[in-house]
Scaffold this motif. Structure first.
Motif, PDB file in Angstrom:
ATOM      1  N   ASN A   1       7.838  -7.130  -2.773  1.00 27.09           N
ATOM      2  CA  ASN A   1       7.716  -6.775  -1.366  1.00 27.09           C
ATOM      3  C   ASN A   1       7.789  -8.008  -0.454  1.00 27.09           C
ATOM      4  OD1 ASN A   1       7.323  -5.037   0.822  1.00 27.09           O
ATOM      5  ND2 ASN A   1       5.090  -5.177   0.693  1.00 27.09           N
ATOM      6  N   LYS A   2       7.967  -7.738   0.822  1.00 22.73           N
ATOM      7  CA  LYS A   2       8.033  -8.765   1.870  1.00 22.73           C
ATOM      8  C   LYS A   2       9.226  -9.700   1.667  1.00 22.73           C
ATOM      9  CE  LYS A   2       3.048  -8.467   2.547  1.00 22.73           C
ATOM     10  NZ  LYS A   2       1.768  -9.135   2.848  1.00 22.73           N
ATOM     11  N   MET A   3      10.317  -9.118   1.207  1.00 24.43           N
ATOM     12  CA  MET A   3      11.541  -9.904   1.031  1.00 24.43           C
ATOM     13  C   MET A   3      12.040 -10.447   2.369  1.00 24.43           C
ATOM     14  SD  MET A   3      12.372 -10.181  -2.174  1.00 24.43           S
ATOM     15  CE  MET A   3      14.032 -10.811  -1.964  1.00 24.43           C
ATOM     16  N   ASP A   4      11.690  -9.776   3.466  1.00 26.64           N
ATOM     17  CA  ASP A   4      12.103 -10.259   4.783  1.00 26.64           C
ATOM     18  C   ASP A   4      11.469 -11.604   5.116  1.00 26.64           C
ATOM     19  OD1 ASP A   4       9.753  -8.547   4.743  1.00 26.64           O
ATOM     20  OD2 ASP A   4       9.634  -8.880   6.915  1.00 26.64           O
ATOM     21  N   LEU A   5      10.334 -11.934   4.483  1.00 35.10           N
ATOM     22  CA  LEU A   5       9.634 -13.190   4.762  1.00 35.10           C
ATOM     23  C   LEU A   5      10.141 -14.344   3.902  1.00 35.10           C
ATOM     24  CD1 LEU A   5       5.975 -11.897   5.212  1.00 35.10           C
ATOM     25  CD2 LEU A   5       7.762 -12.224   6.941  1.00 35.10           C
ATOM     26  N   VAL A   6      11.044 -14.066   2.974  1.00 33.79           N
ATOM     27  CA  VAL A   6      11.676 -15.137   2.177  1.00 33.79           C
ATOM     28  C   VAL A   6      13.188 -15.093   2.359  1.00 33.79           C
ATOM     29  CG1 VAL A   6       9.816 -15.273   0.471  1.00 33.79           C
ATOM     30  CG2 VAL A   6      11.708 -13.667   0.101  1.00 33.79           C
ATOM     31  N   ASP A   7      13.613 -14.559   3.514  1.00 32.53           N
ATOM     32  CA  ASP A   7      15.038 -14.500   3.872  1.00 32.53           C
ATOM     33  C   ASP A   7      15.866 -13.746   2.839  1.00 32.53           C
ATOM     34  OD1 ASP A   7      14.588 -15.963   6.215  1.00 32.53           O
ATOM     35  OD2 ASP A   7      14.748 -17.867   5.128  1.00 32.53           O
TER      36      ASP A   7
ATOM     37  N   ALA B   1       3.770   3.685 -12.375  1.00 33.01           N
ATOM     38  CA  ALA B   1       2.943   2.720 -11.650  1.00 33.01           C
ATOM     39  C   ALA B   1       3.862   1.824 -10.836  1.00 33.01           C
ATOM     40  CB  ALA B   1       2.104   1.888 -12.609  1.00 33.01           C
ATOM     41  N   LEU B   2       3.616   1.773  -9.523  1.00 33.29           N
ATOM     42  CA  LEU B   2       4.344   0.838  -8.666  1.00 33.29           C
ATOM     43  C   LEU B   2       3.500  -0.418  -8.531  1.00 33.29           C
ATOM     44  CD1 LEU B   2       5.668   3.090  -5.739  1.00 33.29           C
ATOM     45  CD2 LEU B   2       6.640   2.722  -8.008  1.00 33.29           C
ATOM     46  N   ILE B   3       3.949  -1.513  -9.124  1.00 31.12           N
ATOM     47  CA  ILE B   3       3.240  -2.783  -9.037  1.00 31.12           C
ATOM     48  C   ILE B   3       3.868  -3.591  -7.916  1.00 31.12           C
ATOM     49  CG2 ILE B   3       2.472  -4.837 -10.264  1.00 31.12           C
ATOM     50  CD1 ILE B   3       1.414  -2.289 -11.511  1.00 31.12           C
ATOM     51  N   LEU B   4       3.115  -3.836  -6.845  1.00 33.37           N
ATOM     52  CA  LEU B   4       3.657  -4.613  -5.729  1.00 33.37           C
ATOM     53  C   LEU B   4       3.370  -6.093  -5.913  1.00 33.37           C
ATOM     54  CD1 LEU B   4       3.674  -1.696  -4.426  1.00 33.37           C
ATOM     55  CD2 LEU B   4       3.549  -2.905  -2.254  1.00 33.37           C
ATOM     56  N   VAL B   5       4.382  -6.896  -5.689  1.00 36.53           N
ATOM     57  CA  VAL B   5       4.268  -8.348  -5.777  1.00 36.53           C
ATOM     58  C   VAL B   5       4.749  -8.938  -4.463  1.00 36.53           C
ATOM     59  CG1 VAL B   5       5.045 -10.428  -6.977  1.00 36.53           C
ATOM     60  CG2 VAL B   5       4.613  -8.331  -8.278  1.00 36.53           C
ATOM     61  N   ASP B   6       3.918  -9.761  -3.845  1.00 36.92           N
ATOM     62  CA  ASP B   6       4.303 -10.448  -2.612  1.00 36.92           C
ATOM     63  C   ASP B   6       5.349 -11.507  -2.957  1.00 36.92           C
ATOM     64  OD1 ASP B   6       4.439 -12.150  -0.332  1.00 36.92           O
ATOM     65  OD2 ASP B   6       2.393 -11.606   0.235  1.00 36.92           O
ATOM     66  N   ALA B   7       6.527 -11.403  -2.350  1.00 33.33           N
ATOM     67  CA  ALA B   7       7.623 -12.328  -2.670  1.00 33.33           C
ATOM     68  C   ALA B   7       7.241 -13.776  -2.398  1.00 33.33           C
ATOM     69  CB  ALA B   7       8.871 -11.949  -1.870  1.00 33.33           C
ATOM     70  N   ARG B   8       6.319 -14.018  -1.474  1.00 32.10           N
ATOM     71  CA  ARG B   8       5.919 -15.385  -1.151  1.00 32.10           C
ATOM     72  C   ARG B   8       4.965 -15.964  -2.193  1.00 32.10           C
ATOM     73  NH1 ARG B   8       3.188 -14.091   4.396  1.00 32.10           N
ATOM     74  NH2 ARG B   8       2.315 -12.549   2.951  1.00 32.10           N
ATOM     75  N   LYS B   9       4.174 -15.093  -2.829  1.00 34.78           N
ATOM     76  CA  LYS B   9       3.146 -15.552  -3.759  1.00 34.78           C
ATOM     77  C   LYS B   9       3.561 -15.460  -5.216  1.00 34.78           C
ATOM     78  CE  LYS B   9      -0.446 -13.913  -0.569  1.00 34.78           C
ATOM     79  NZ  LYS B   9      -1.581 -12.953  -0.397  1.00 34.78           N
ATOM     80  N   GLY B  10       4.494 -14.565  -5.531  1.00 38.90           N
ATOM     81  CA  GLY B  10       4.922 -14.404  -6.911  1.00 38.90           C
ATOM     82  C   GLY B  10       3.909 -13.637  -7.741  1.00 38.90           C
ATOM     83  N   VAL B  11       3.998 -13.766  -9.060  1.00 33.42           N
ATOM     84  CA  VAL B  11       3.137 -13.044  -9.984  1.00 33.42           C
ATOM     85  C   VAL B  11       1.776 -13.742 -10.043  1.00 33.42           C
ATOM     86  CG1 VAL B  11       2.859 -12.194 -12.336  1.00 33.42           C
ATOM     87  CG2 VAL B  11       5.149 -12.349 -11.333  1.00 33.42           C
TER      88      VAL B  11
END
Length: 436
Positions: free
Chosen positions: A158-164, A124-134
């Motif tokens: 994911n979206k590590m580019d949006l948190v530098d 299972a790939l669980i995606l977490v938005d880096a800006r929002k967290g768990v």
């Protein structure tokens, strides 16, 4: 960038290349469909006309980039809303492994779809938005993955580019997620910082995360060992169909067709037929391409036995010294899937377990689970749409079951409303993950 249909089809059916099934899960807009699109794009397993179509739709929507999520969000309603509604399956192959992907919805109201997509997954790939967290859906989908017995969980931040590409953000999410996962049965947990949109650490290692010393996602999936996860019990062969050819030349042929649920069968092996309990020996094992020396999951085969035994659809072939439990009282976890009515004590349904049908009555509703806190509400009297709970069933005929954590095939079942013929619940035999 092209691939040929022949190459893909050949690789997906070539037994020499190992197969891995994985499901994506996460909240809305966490980038599940984009991640799959990136995997397909960077591994060069999409067709030119597919890419042209996606580029055109992206331009029509005013995007200044190619929206790879459109490769999986195939329904018109999905494209219009920018969300995944139904489970989308995609197939691709690399020189090291072939893959079947289930892209599952993130909305809470589509929990039942997520259960369907993850029920056969190895990972299972669980995606977490880096800006929002768990968030709640991160916990919900992780809980469901463990409930469904998925042995490997990969958390894609994911979206590590949006948190530098912040290592501090990544480590904070890893810490919080690990704390929650410690309260579940998670045999294998991995964290990877990615950007599905840009491609960081998806197929190729990213220079933007020098602090990350692990593998890119695709490399991790190619190397993951899953064969030992699939045979936790001995032979289980549910009989799907009895084959009796009518031709004069084959009038003595009697074979039992089905899919191997677990274990390895070979000609000469001693087996027992259930429910009769009569023992015999495997004479031969046939496939569409002819006889084989052995059969193992998930092969579809026809088994011929040395003795004539009364065996019919719904019966099971197993080892004499290792048989499943024959139960008419079943304690199970369910995910309720019916929006029209809840599950309540006393209701009657049809139950399908492997290839056997029976009727079942709900004897008791034990509790409902809060997927965020893992708290068990024992005062509950009903289970509603998308809720997870534990119930007791009384079945009209014995079912040959194993605990779900040991065998997903013989440990799972569905409930069907006989008045509408709708599947109303997915069930798993055995205990829930423990709470803190």
């Amino acid at each position: 960038m092209t691939t040929t249909t022949d190459t893909t089809a050949e690789a997906l059916t070539d037994g020499s290349v190992d197969l891995l099934r994985f499901a994506t899960a996460g909240s809305v807009d966490d980038g599940k469909s984009t991640l799959i699109g990136r995997l397909l794009f960077d591994s060069k397993t999409i067709f030119e006309d597919q890419l042209d179509s996606v580029e055109k739709v992206s331009q029509d929507r005013g995007n200044d980039y190619t929206d790879l999520a459109l490769l999986t969000d195939g329904l018109r309603a999905e494209r219009e809303q920018g969300i995944t509604i139904d489970v989308a399956y995609r197939y691709f192959t690399t020189p090291k492994r072939k893959f079947i992907i289930a892209d599952t919805p993130g909305h809470i109201q589509y929990t039942r779809n997520m259960v369907t997509g993850a029920s056969t997954a190895d990972v299972a790939l669980i995606l977490v938005d880096a800006r929002k967290g768990v968030i709640e859906q991160s916990r919900r989908h992780t809980f469901l993955a463990t409930l469904l017995g998925v042995p490997h969980i990969v958390v894609c931040v994911n979206k590590m580019d949006l948190v530098d590409y912040s290592e501090e953000v990544f480590e904070s999410i890893r810490k919080e997620f690990t704390e929650f996962a410690s309260r579940l049965r998670v045999p294998d947990l991995t964290f990877i910082p990615i950007s599905a949109l840009v491609g960081d650490n998806v197929v190729n290692r990213s220079e933007n995360t020098p602090w990350y010393d692990g593998s890119p996602l695709l490399s991790h999936l190619e190397r993951l060992h899953v064969a030992s996860d699939r045979n936790l019990v001995d032979v289980r062969f549910p009989v799907q169909y009895v084959i009796r050819p009518q031709s004069h030349e084959a009038r003595d042929y009697r074979g039992y067709a089905g899919t191997v649920a677990s274990g390895v069968m070979k000609p000469g092996d001693r087996v027992v037929a259930l429910p009769s309990g009569l023992e015999t020996t495997i004479e031969s094992i046939d496939t569409a391409d002819g006889p084989v020396a052995e059969a193992y999951p998930p092969m579809s085969v026809t088994v011929r036995l040395a003795d004539e035994i009364d065996i019919s659809r719904g019966d099971m072939i197993a080892r004499p010294n290792n048989t499943p439990a024959a139960l008419q009282e079943i304690d199970a976890q369910i995910c309720w899937m019916d929006e029209s009515a809840p599950l309540v004590k006393g209701k009657k349904y049809a139950i399908k377990h492997t290839t056997r049908w029976a009727r079942a009555m709900v004897k008791d509703v034990s509790y409902r689970v809060d997927v965020n806190t893992l708290h068990r509400d024992e005062d509950v009297t009903e289970i509603k749409l998308n809720e997870i709970g534990r119930i007791k069933l009384r079945v009209t005929v014995p079912l040959f079951v194993d605990p779900y954590q040991q065998n997903r095939h013989t440990g799972s079942f569905i409930l069907v409303d006989e008045s509408t013929n709708k599947t109303v619940a997915a069930g798993m035999v055995g205990g829930l993950p423990r709470s803190a």
